[in-house]
Design a protein around this motif. Structure first.
Motif, PDB file in Angstrom:
ATOM      1  N   GLU A  47       0.837  -1.207   0.000  1.00  0.00           N
ATOM      2  CA  GLU A  47       0.000   0.000   0.000  1.00  0.00           C
ATOM      3  C   GLU A  47       0.867   1.251   0.000  1.00  0.00           C
ATOM      4  O   GLU A  47       0.632   2.191  -0.743  1.00  0.00           O
ATOM      5  N   GLU A  51       1.318   4.243  -3.069  1.00  0.00           N
ATOM      6  CA  GLU A  51       1.130   5.698  -2.905  1.00  0.00           C
ATOM      7  C   GLU A  51       2.294   6.483  -3.499  1.00  0.00           C
ATOM      8  O   GLU A  51       2.136   7.619  -3.910  1.00  0.00           O
ATOM      9  N   THR A  61      -3.370  -5.789  -9.287  1.00  0.00           N
ATOM     10  CA  THR A  61      -2.830  -6.722  -8.299  1.00  0.00           C
ATOM     11  C   THR A  61      -2.492  -8.053  -8.969  1.00  0.00           C
ATOM     12  O   THR A  61      -3.239  -8.509  -9.823  1.00  0.00           O
TER      13      THR A  61
END
Ligand SMILES: C[S@@+](CC[C@H](N)C(=O)[O-])C[C@H]1O[C@@H](n2cnc3c(N)ncnc32)[C@H](O)[C@@H]1O
Length: 463
Positions: A47, A51, A61
């Motif tokens: 995660e 970003e 994914t």
């Protein structure tokens, strides 16, 4: 890369193997291979990485690897600043399966026997967050340097890197490993789409020749894996001689139980008894990845083939346990620069200082071709200690008392080997050079400038 035609004999074999699926298989060669990257859990997570990365890195994914991300085919993962801080490893998506299947646990002794360039080794270390010991071996010397540099860039603190024939490991590691990954040298049929040059090396006799070598390697592995230990065998080919027939060969020894495997997005032929498959296949027409085969086994009994006590030749170790006296200059550096960071199991070879992983001592490594016996901490010079690049990459910002944050332009200058003039004052002495808080290497500050300590062999000359 030039597109080569697929060998006729290969196509004939695939038609026989796939039956009705052959048309779709062939059609998949008209599509591009997908690219992937994998977040390095030693430094970040998926995660946080997402970003930070640009849009073309955020395609999707990878269903079988929680840390895996498909990226756009025109994204250039080797040209992004976070590549140089080891936040991710560019890896073909299917190649993320074997380490997932190995499922390493913390504190284990693990062998990656055919390791270069290091995709699976770096994934194993990421999954265990650098705990326990990873022995990463590569037979071909010219390939072992890139393995070492990938392990270093990812900041892995617990890897021993060897350049050995598998059988030479037996006297030191007889039935010692908790888990072994054999990502075997193979005929490479699964790579034909991604790297058409591989077709030029293929001949109809190649799968059988590779299978003979694979059996040889596994006979040695049997003497390295502890009873109860886990073996994962993988290839990047479709040839049954190198895949199912090798798995059957292992089971026929009576010492290996095939374990069921299943991953989302990957084809696993159900076995009649268990409805689960002991092995998985990635076919490019059924999954978003290149051809691969993975099987997992538990070793159920000892090999009964212990080397005689004369098996390990008494060779003087190249490594000597460091005494308190030896360490005075290192301790002076440590207390001034990283006072809360304590490395144990410290050994010397000449003037170089190493932190060995848990399961390793000087005697175990004697007589083996060792590229790295663990984490290189640095070198003793006359009256001072010079820390190594590997140490910089294994540290975190919070470990050190002096660090220098670089913006992107400054990072590229640093990676080219240029002197840095920081905008804010940096105390004289060693400083950890950071990009967005992550180490890229060391610098040494003096009178308002920072001398570049990025290794000469790694310097980049073009962005
Ligand atoms: C499929 S590649 C490994 C890729 C690697 N695991 C990765 O993820 O980056 C197989 C490796 O086995 C090595 N190899 C070749 N012959 C070998 C042998 N007889 N024993 C062990 N390894 C061998 C090759 O040099 C090659 O680097």
């Amino acid at each position: 890369m030039e597109k080569h035609t697929l060998p006729e004999a290969f196509l004939g074999r695939m038609k026989k193997l796939l039956g009705n699926g052959y048309g779709d298989f062939l059609a998949s060669y008209g599509e591009q291979a997908r690219k992937g990257i994998r977040a390095n859990l030693l430094k970040t997570d998926r995660e946080e990485l997402l970003e930070k990365l640009p849009e073309d890195f955020k395609a999707d994914t990878i269903p079988w690897c929680p840390e895996g991300i498909y990226i756009d085919n025109d994204a250039r993962p080797g040209k992004n600043p976070y590549y140089y801080t080891g936040l991710y490893y560019p890896q073909e998506p299917s190649a993320m399966l074997p380490a997932q299947a190995l499922a390493p646990e913390p504190d284990e002794l693990i062998l990656d026997l055919c390791a270069a360039p290091g995709g699976k080794s770096t994934q194993i270390a990421s999954l265990t967050r650098g705990s326990g010991t990873l022995v990463s071996n590569e037979l071909v010397k010219s390939r072992s340097g890139i393995l070492a540099s990938n392990i270093e860039r990812m900041g892995i603190p617990n890897a021993v890197i060897l350049n050995e024939f598998p059988e030479r490991l037996v006297p030191a590691f007889y039935e010692k490993f908790d888990r072994i990954l054999v990502d075997a040298p193979c005929s490479g049929e699964g790579m034909f789409r991604k790297d058409p040059d591989v077709t030029l090396e293929w001949t109809p006799g190649r799968p059988a020749a590779c299978a003979a070598r694979q059996k040889n390697i596994l006979e040695t592995v049997d003497r390295l894996l502890k009873p109860g230990g886990t073996l994962v065998y993988s290839t990047c080919t479709f040839a049954p001689e190198e895949n199912e027939e090798i798995s059957e060969f292992l089971v026929r020894t009576g010492r290996y139980r095939a374990e069921p495997l299943s991953f989302e997005g990957v084809y696993a032929p159900p076995s009649t008894e268990t409805e689960q498959s002991p092995d998985i296949h990635v076919y490019p027409h059924l999954s978003e990845g290149e051809g691969h085969y993975v099987a997992r086994f538990t070793k159920t009994a000892g090999s009964g083939d212990r080397p005689s006590s004369g098996g390990k030749k008494k060779t003087k170790s190249a490594y000597r346990k460091a005494s308190k006296r030896d360490l005075a200059d290192y301790e002076a550096f440590r207390s001034a620069f990283m006072p809360d960071k304590v490395y144990e199991n410290l050994y010397l070879s000449g003037d170089r200082l190493w932190a060995f992983p848990d399961h390793i001592d000087g005697a175990v490594l004697s007589g083996l071709k060792v590229l790295r016996p663990g984490l290189e901490l640095g070198t003793f010079k006359k009256g001072r200690f010079e820390p190594s690049h590997a140490l910089a990459m294994a540290l975190r910002r919070e470990d050190v008392l002096s660090s220098t944050e670089l913006d992107e332009d400054e990072l590229w200058s640093y990676l080219k080997g240029e002197e840095i003039r920081p905008s804010e004052a940096v105390p004289n002495g060693w400083t950890l050079m950071l990009y967005d808080g992550y180490p890229a290497g060391f610098g040494k500050a003096s009178a308002g400038t920072i001398k570049n300590k990025y290794p000469k062999g790694l310097r980049i000359y073009k962005k």
